[in-house]
Motif scaffolding. Structure first.
Motif, PDB file in Angstrom:
ATOM      1  N   GLU A 146      11.399  75.427  36.396  1.00 23.07           N
ATOM      2  CA  GLU A 146      11.968  74.882  35.459  1.00 23.07           C
ATOM      3  C   GLU A 146      11.854  73.353  35.718  1.00 23.07           C
ATOM      4  OE1 GLU A 146      15.676  74.372  32.933  1.00 23.07           O
ATOM      5  OE2 GLU A 146      14.054  75.829  33.249  1.00 23.07           O
ATOM      6  N   GLY A 147      11.459  73.041  36.939  1.00 17.19           N
ATOM      7  CA  GLY A 147      11.041  71.452  36.926  1.00 17.19           C
ATOM      8  C   GLY A 147       9.819  70.969  36.075  1.00 17.19           C
ATOM      9  N   GLN A 148       8.785  72.090  36.284  1.00  9.79           N
ATOM     10  CA  GLN A 148       7.630  71.958  35.460  1.00  9.79           C
ATOM     11  C   GLN A 148       7.836  72.075  33.985  1.00  9.79           C
ATOM     12  OE1 GLN A 148       4.372  72.058  37.198  1.00  9.79           O
ATOM     13  NE2 GLN A 148       3.366  71.340  35.477  1.00  9.79           N
ATOM     14  N   ILE A 152       7.928  67.926  34.398  1.00 10.13           N
ATOM     15  CA  ILE A 152       6.787  67.423  34.819  1.00 10.13           C
ATOM     16  C   ILE A 152       5.702  67.621  33.474  1.00 10.13           C
ATOM     17  CG2 ILE A 152       4.727  68.182  35.993  1.00 10.13           C
ATOM     18  CD1 ILE A 152       6.460  69.001  38.445  1.00 10.13           C
ATOM     19  N   ASP A 153       6.003  68.543  32.925  1.00  7.15           N
ATOM     20  CA  ASP A 153       5.334  68.686  31.434  1.00  7.15           C
ATOM     21  C   ASP A 153       5.758  67.990  30.348  1.00  7.15           C
ATOM     22  OD1 ASP A 153       3.761  70.721  32.744  1.00  7.15           O
ATOM     23  OD2 ASP A 153       4.784  72.241  31.876  1.00  7.15           O
ATOM     24  N   ASP A 154       6.779  67.155  30.619  1.00 12.46           N
ATOM     25  CA  ASP A 154       7.168  66.187  29.352  1.00 12.46           C
ATOM     26  C   ASP A 154       6.384  65.396  29.071  1.00 12.46           C
ATOM     27  OD1 ASP A 154       8.633  64.391  27.696  1.00 12.46           O
ATOM     28  OD2 ASP A 154       9.926  63.697  29.285  1.00 12.46           O
ATOM     29  N   HIS A 415       2.588  74.029  45.561  1.00 13.10           N
ATOM     30  CA  HIS A 415       4.114  73.862  45.814  1.00 13.10           C
ATOM     31  C   HIS A 415       4.338  72.381  46.280  1.00 13.10           C
ATOM     32  CE1 HIS A 415       4.872  78.187  46.468  1.00 13.10           C
ATOM     33  NE2 HIS A 415       4.616  78.089  44.896  1.00 13.10           N
ATOM     34  N   TYR A 416       3.419  71.906  46.967  1.00 11.57           N
ATOM     35  CA  TYR A 416       3.554  70.456  47.665  1.00 11.57           C
ATOM     36  C   TYR A 416       3.598  69.382  46.413  1.00 11.57           C
ATOM     37  CZ  TYR A 416       3.187  66.335  50.683  1.00 11.57           C
ATOM     38  OH  TYR A 416       3.356  65.073  51.279  1.00 11.57           O
ATOM     39  N   ILE A 417       2.646  69.664  45.550  1.00 12.07           N
ATOM     40  CA  ILE A 417       2.398  68.667  44.619  1.00 12.07           C
ATOM     41  C   ILE A 417       3.471  68.534  43.526  1.00 12.07           C
ATOM     42  CG2 ILE A 417       1.115  67.980  42.489  1.00 12.07           C
ATOM     43  CD1 ILE A 417      -1.293  69.125  44.032  1.00 12.07           C
ATOM     44  N   ALA A 418       3.905  70.003  43.303  1.00 10.19           N
ATOM     45  CA  ALA A 418       5.010  70.147  42.254  1.00 10.19           C
ATOM     46  C   ALA A 418       6.287  69.459  42.940  1.00 10.19           C
ATOM     47  CB  ALA A 418       5.351  71.570  42.063  1.00 10.19           C
ATOM     48  N   ARG A 419       6.594  69.602  44.400  1.00 16.02           N
ATOM     49  CA  ARG A 419       7.911  69.307  44.884  1.00 16.02           C
ATOM     50  C   ARG A 419       7.741  67.559  45.155  1.00 16.02           C
ATOM     51  NH1 ARG A 419      10.967  71.903  48.618  1.00 16.02           N
ATOM     52  NH2 ARG A 419      12.131  70.185  48.491  1.00 16.02           N
ATOM     53  N   SER A 420       6.630  67.194  45.243  1.00 13.30           N
ATOM     54  CA  SER A 420       6.403  65.800  45.461  1.00 13.30           C
ATOM     55  C   SER A 420       6.548  65.090  43.965  1.00 13.30           C
ATOM     56  CB  SER A 420       5.022  65.356  45.899  1.00 13.30           C
ATOM     57  OG  SER A 420       4.716  65.924  47.125  1.00 13.30           O
ATOM     58  N   LEU A 421       6.414  65.760  43.080  1.00  9.91           N
ATOM     59  CA  LEU A 421       6.471  65.078  41.634  1.00  9.91           C
ATOM     60  C   LEU A 421       7.779  64.944  41.336  1.00  9.91           C
ATOM     61  CD1 LEU A 421       3.512  66.387  39.448  1.00  9.91           C
ATOM     62  CD2 LEU A 421       3.804  64.060  40.245  1.00  9.91           C
ATOM     63  N   PHE A 427      12.695  61.197  38.402  1.00 10.00           N
ATOM     64  CA  PHE A 427      13.328  62.247  37.574  1.00 10.00           C
ATOM     65  C   PHE A 427      15.039  62.236  37.836  1.00 10.00           C
ATOM     66  CE2 PHE A 427       9.390  64.549  37.665  1.00 10.00           C
ATOM     67  CZ  PHE A 427       8.713  64.008  36.581  1.00 10.00           C
ATOM     68  N   ARG A 428      15.300  61.409  39.071  1.00  6.16           N
ATOM     69  CA  ARG A 428      16.712  61.404  39.480  1.00  6.16           C
ATOM     70  C   ARG A 428      17.833  60.901  38.542  1.00  6.16           C
ATOM     71  NH1 ARG A 428      18.915  60.844  44.699  1.00  6.16           N
ATOM     72  NH2 ARG A 428      20.913  59.856  44.669  1.00  6.16           N
TER      73      ARG A 428
END
Length: 435
Positions: A146-148, A152-154, A415-421, A427-428
């Motif tokens: 969902e975050g991607q 992230i894919d925006d 996973h680390y890259i996605a969580r870091s992004l 995005f907060r």
């Protein structure tokens, strides 16, 4: 609110089901979880193929994890009716796309709650999984997907980037495997004074080729908009930026410049210690006792520290340390000048002096002078682009260290890259405007 107006209880609104196209018709509460019985608010009882009326065939039950109520896991128990077309015999179910994504076990509201918890409240995936009442893998895969998709894919995520920061980062502390990544940060808001730094990408490895390849993959129009690239002293990032962004200005930030002087000072102190005593420093050795005081800016030193330095420099054998110390203090003082043009002039004079007039017997100072001379343009560019420092990039690295601590380490780099992004990608406010 002095005179509140109460309305009749509405379980559908209270559990945020109205936005999912569902209506609550019952509940079952236990100490372990809450179950909300619901059905589709506006079913479509006609065939989408031929338009004929559908005949109710049977009802199936679907269970979805929902946002927790008071941290009690909540499950939506959906009475899902199936129909058969009286004309073409087609069979279909009531539409649930408003409530849940295809092949998902968590409602859209539950996913939103989990994403806000991850990005805004810095919850671990384990805590999110506990709140939703699902397994870790289910929560992790759903939230990252969902975050991607949502963040992230925006396609507009890279818009407006004018100032880039680049640095290396250690993503895991193990003896085997590549532990470095290159982080690329948007510093535009920092320079303009409108916000904070945000991570825009993270690439495995740390080298000129890694950063150069990343830049080469970006659109030419986007690269033409980059005005400044802030970096540390690693020459690989410098050459990659020069080759791919020849129009941009490279800036070596004050932290790393001062760090070069601090390292030269420490190396000189250690060498003189070994020459004078034939061993490393001990707690009663004058040089060792002053190791922290030597790297303290003179304008911030206390009277006690200044007296300690005066007593140390009275000894002629410590003169090399004093010479390197004076260069270090001038570097610090140049960056602390209230007027950038004064600081630029002072640091330029120091670089010219150290780069050409170094007394014999000071290899550390000679090495420092050579480095300052080679990167002179990048060092002085900071004073022409105040705010375009790589310092916020270093601060962002600290936030990533905190993220790794929350998760107790990562094994999967993707996973680390996605969580870091998600954690530091800015995005907060998009997810939680009130924060």
């Amino acid at each position: 609110m002095l005179n509140p107006t109460f309305t009749a209880p509405d379980l559908t609104t209270f559990t945020n089901l109205d936005g999912l196209g569902l209506t609550a018709i019952g509940q079952h509460l236990s100490a372990a979880k809450a179950e909300i019985l619901c059905h589709v608010t506006n079913p479509i009882p006609w065939c989408q193929t031929c338009g004929a009326a559908g005949i109710p065939r049977d009802t199936v039950t679907r269970r979805l994890a929902h946002e927790p109520l008071g941290w009690r896991p909540t499950v939506l128990v959906i009475k899902h009716r199936r129909y058969r077309c009286a004309n073409c015999q087609r069979v279909w179910r009531e539409e649930l796309s408003q409530a849940v994504a295809p092949r998902q076990k968590i409602s859209r509201t539950g996913l939103r709650w989990a994403l806000v918890g991850l990005v805004c409240h810095h919850l671990s995936v384990s805590r999110i999984a506990e709140g939703l009442g699902v397994t870790w893998n289910t929560a992790n895969e759903a939230v990252l997907a969902e975050g991607q998709r949502l963040l992230i894919d925006d396609p507009t995520r890279f818009d407006g980037v004018k100032v880039l920061g680049v640095d290396e980062h250690v993503w895991r502390h193990t003896r085997t495997g590549d532990k470095y990544v290159t982080v690329i940060v948007d510093l535009t808001a920092v320079r303009d004074g409108t916000g904070t730094a945000r991570l825009i990408d993270m690439v495995p490895g740390r080298s000129k080729a890694v950063f150069k390849t990343w830049l080469a993959d970006q659109e030419e129009q986007w690269k033409q908009g980059i005005e400044v690239v802030a970096m540390d002293g690693f020459t690989g990032f410098k050459t990659a930026a020069v080759e791919e962004l020849p129009h941009a200005v490279e800036v070596l930030d004050p932290f790393h410049v001062v760090k070069l002087g601090s390292e030269a000072l420490d190396q000189t102190r250690q060498r003189i210690q070994r020459e004078q005593h034939g061993r490393r420093g001990r707690k009663d050795d004058p040089l060792y006792k002053c190791r922290r005081t030597l790297t303290t800016g003179l304008s911030l030193a206390t009277e006690k520290q200044k007296t300690k330095l005066e007593d140390l420099f009275k000894e002629p054998e410590y003169e090399p340390v004093q010479l390197v110390w004076s260069v270090y203090q001038k570097m610090v003082d140049a960056y602390r000048q209230p007027k950038p043009e004064v600081g630029r002039w002072a640091l330029e004079q120091l670089i010219n002096e150290v780069g050409t007039k170094v007394p014999k017997g000071l290899p550390e100072l000679k090495k420092l002078g050579g480095t300052l001379r080679r990167r002179k343009t990048d060092i002085l560019a900071y004073f022409d682009h105040i705010g375009s420092s790589n310092g916020p990039t270093e601060a962002l690295n600290g936030r990533l260290e905190h993220l790794r601590g929350i998760a107790l380490g990562f094994k999967n780099l993707a996973h680390y890259i996605a969580r870091s992004l998600l954690e530091t990608g800015g995005f907060r406010r998009r997810l939680h405007p009130q924060s």
